[in-house]
Design a protein around this motif. Sequence first.
Motif, PDB file in Angstrom:
ATOM      1  N   ARG A 153      -4.528  -4.395  -0.775  1.00 54.51           N
ATOM      2  CA  ARG A 153      -4.449  -4.647  -2.220  1.00 54.51           C
ATOM      3  C   ARG A 153      -5.561  -5.605  -2.588  1.00 54.51           C
ATOM      4  O   ARG A 153      -5.777  -6.617  -1.918  1.00 54.51           O
ATOM      5  N   GLN A 154      -6.289  -5.296  -3.673  1.00 55.81           N
ATOM      6  CA  GLN A 154      -7.440  -6.109  -4.030  1.00 55.81           C
ATOM      7  C   GLN A 154      -7.587  -6.174  -5.541  1.00 55.81           C
ATOM      8  O   GLN A 154      -7.224  -5.227  -6.255  1.00 55.81           O
ATOM      9  N   ASP A 194      -5.625  -2.968  -7.358  1.00 56.79           N
ATOM     10  CA  ASP A 194      -5.616  -1.597  -6.858  1.00 56.79           C
ATOM     11  C   ASP A 194      -5.244  -1.619  -5.381  1.00 56.79           C
ATOM     12  O   ASP A 194      -5.527  -2.593  -4.677  1.00 56.79           O
ATOM     13  N   GLY A 227      -5.656   0.423  -1.764  1.00 56.63           N
ATOM     14  CA  GLY A 227      -6.431   1.418  -1.040  1.00 56.63           C
ATOM     15  C   GLY A 227      -5.964   1.530   0.399  1.00 56.63           C
ATOM     16  O   GLY A 227      -5.292   0.634   0.928  1.00 56.63           O
ATOM     17  N   HIS A 230     -11.464   1.697  -3.270  1.00 55.58           N
ATOM     18  CA  HIS A 230     -10.670   1.265  -4.420  1.00 55.58           C
ATOM     19  C   HIS A 230     -11.244   1.875  -5.692  1.00 55.58           C
ATOM     20  O   HIS A 230     -12.474   1.983  -5.840  1.00 55.58           O
ATOM     21  N   PHE A 247     -10.859   0.686  -9.333  1.00 55.23           N
ATOM     22  CA  PHE A 247     -10.325  -0.387 -10.167  1.00 55.23           C
ATOM     23  C   PHE A 247     -10.368  -0.001 -11.645  1.00 55.23           C
ATOM     24  O   PHE A 247     -11.419   0.427 -12.147  1.00 55.23           O
TER      25      PHE A 247
END
Length: 370
Positions: A142-143, A167, A169, A197, A199
């Motif tokens: 998660r980022q 987001d 991934g 990702h 975003f």
Amino acid sequence: MHAAKLALAGIFCTTSAFAGGIDRSGQLINPLFRDGTYAEVTYGYSQPDMTGTDLITGGSTNNVAHGFDSPSFGFKTDITDQVSFSILGAEDYGADIRYTTDPRTSALGGTKAITNGYTITFLGRYKFNENFSVHGGLKVNRQDGQITLDGLAYGPLAGYNVQLDDDIGFGGVIGAAYERKEIGLRVALTYNSKIRHEFDTNETQNGMPLGPQSTTTTDMPQSVNLDFQTGVAPDWLVFGTIRWAEFSEFLVEPVVFERLTGVGLVELEDVVTYTLGVAHQFNENWAASVAYIYEEPGERLISPLSPYTGWQAVQLGARYSIQQWELSAIFRYSMPGNAVAGVGSPTRTPRAEFDDNRVVTGAFRVAYNF
């Protein structure tokens, strides 16, 4: 005590700090190789002092790198004599760069790059025999992030901001290992795939929207770790890591910014990081280690969002064992490579110079062998 026992006791307690600009964990998988059922929890904290000289005003940039913590955990258990499973959690990628000077009277004041996230890794291991094994699994990352460009150096772009919403991934891990436990030898090669990702992205300038919400596609970098350790004498162990990460593929290219400038926001270089250390078992309870870490420097003229190139560090570690418990701690003193922060394309114009900076890191781990 034989070196093999020291090797399997997990004396190394490491965190990556900030390799490559955003790498905070090094993506280590050490718990996977522990015997039986094992659990660990680690908390680390890094305090950078990364201060430069403003090349427009001649003043100080103040400290642009903020302190950050690095919590992580690991759990491993055997399913059969040949099959084992591990779950790991760590902040693989993160950054907190903030120029706190006044944007009206400094080159880069108000510029910042902040990204936060966490990765959970699910790993399985299959042992063909006592020497050879393979491992692999799934990573879930998660980022999020935000970037602001501000100050006199950015001219008409000053006040630009992009917000990259949360987001999730997915990526993969695959590797193999060779071991000889009687001499404490292990060589493990592990490949971590890139994680893509997409975003949801909002771009603004001085608080005013720059078009509708868009999507920014960014790949967290693929990497390869070669880890080794071996006993060299009774109670002595040599260990190390060679890590390659493809940070040149970590591109942040918001739609409006790229249309206005023709370039992306973030440009990093591929990095290779080396670790070499030695550990010694003093008695049944106490062991200690020392290690040297080196990351190759790249171009000295770099982005203000990652104001150093390469780094080196000295790390001290200690471990106390009592019954089924292990308490480990490290202290690391890191020296980021000197660099010049530049703005512009295709050629950067120097705007700030960073020399003789440092990062102090401490970490503490509690582990239990069931």
